[in-house]
Design an enzyme around this catalytic site. Structure first.
Site, short mmCIF file in Angstrom:
data_model
loop_
_atom_site.label_atom_id
_atom_site.label_comp_id
_atom_site.label_asym_id
_atom_site.label_seq_id
_atom_site.Cartn_x
_atom_site.Cartn_y
_atom_site.Cartn_z
N GLY A 208 0.77 -1.24 0.00
CA GLY A 208 0.00 0.00 0.00
C GLY A 208 0.79 1.28 0.00
N VAL B 7 -7.12 -9.79 -11.87
CA VAL B 7 -7.55 -9.35 -13.20
C VAL B 7 -8.86 -8.57 -13.05
CG1 VAL B 7 -8.36 -10.12 -15.46
CG2 VAL B 7 -6.43 -11.28 -14.36
N ASN C 274 1.67 3.02 -2.58
CA ASN C 274 1.02 3.93 -3.53
C ASN C 274 -0.27 4.49 -2.95
OD1 ASN C 274 2.35 4.19 -6.34
ND2 ASN C 274 2.67 2.07 -5.77
N ASP D 56 -7.78 -0.89 -19.97
CA ASP D 56 -8.77 -1.41 -20.93
C ASP D 56 -8.78 -2.93 -20.78
OD1 ASP D 56 -6.62 -0.96 -23.90
OD2 ASP D 56 -6.51 -2.37 -22.21
N ASP E 66 -2.05 -3.93 -19.21
CA ASP E 66 -1.13 -2.79 -19.34
C ASP E 66 -1.17 -2.18 -20.75
OD1 ASP E 66 1.23 -4.74 -17.43
OD2 ASP E 66 -0.32 -3.36 -16.71
N HIS F 82 2.04 1.29 -13.27
CA HIS F 82 2.89 0.15 -13.64
C HIS F 82 4.34 0.58 -13.49
CE1 HIS F 82 3.99 -3.63 -15.52
NE2 HIS F 82 4.89 -2.95 -16.22
#
Ligand code: GRF
Length: 208
Positions: free
Chosen positions: A12, A93, A14, A147, A151, A110
């Site tokens: 955590g 996912v 970030n 999307d 990545d 990323h």
């Protein structure tokens, strides 16, 4: 006020950068409505508790099928009236139903300069192991919209970080977190929260 859901799986840091940035005003016009982890033991949940954000565990292990997990995650996001989903070290996912409901409203951090060292199997330390094995002199981090691929979504921000001769994957990971991830993820949230990010197909433009 943009309502954020921050999805986490691990330490955590970030998430912490986002919380600190809201507290000190580097992020305006946004609030963390909920922190969601697939991992009940994630230290990120402790960080959320200390900050005072609602913290939930929504794990595939707790559902009879992946479809039921997918629906539960989507329901949780809708119940919290989420505007922007932030993947901050989230290792599950993202369900297609969530991606469809939140088109161009899911962002991910990323730890490389996409399109280098990304895609299936490229997460956490593996990213830095590959960068060092390739011998790159510069790596960094990327914030992108999510999307249906891995990545592959439109890139919002990137920040380069120099690779040093004697770097180990752990040392490089930490430098990229400190010098890039913890800066561009909050920055991207602030830009989106203040209406400065515009997506046209694969192209992202940012108002300065
Ligand atoms: C970070 O290296 C991030 O780039 C990657 O997963 C890691 C998460 O770290 N997506 P933390 O949980 O935010 O500390």
């Amino acid at each position: 006020m943009l309502r954020l859901a921050v999805l986490v799986s691990g330490g955590g840091t970030n998430l912490q950068a986002i919380m600190d940035s809201i507290s000190d005003g580097r992020i305006t016009n946004a609030q963390i409505a909920v922190v969601i982890s697939n991992n009940a033991g994630a230290y990120a949940l402790t960080r959320a508790d200390e900050y005072g954000a609602e913290a939930l565990v929504v794990s595939p292990k707790d559902y009879p099928s992946r479809e039921e997990f997918n629906q539960a995650l989507l329901d949780t996001l809708k119940e919290h009236k989420i505007d922007l989903v932030v993947l901050a070290g989230y290792l599950v996912v993202v369900p297609p139903c969530v991606i469809q409901e939140f088109e161009n409203r899911i962002i991910n951090i990323h730890p490389s300069l996409i399109p280098s060292f990304c895609g299936t199997g490229c997460y956490g330390l593996h990213v830095h192991e590959k960068a060092l094995a390739r011998g790159v002199r510069v790596s960094g981090a990327t914030v992108h919209f999510v999307d249906e691929g891995t990545d592959t979504g439109p890139i919002i921000l990137q920040k380069p970080v120099m690779v040093e001769q004697d770097d180990t994957p752990e040392v490089l990971q930490r430098r990229i977190m400190e010098q890039a991830e913890w800066i561009i993820l909050p920055k991207a949230i602030d830009l989106i929260a203040n209406g400065k990010v515009h997506v046209d197909g694969r192209k992202v433009t940012i108002e300065e």
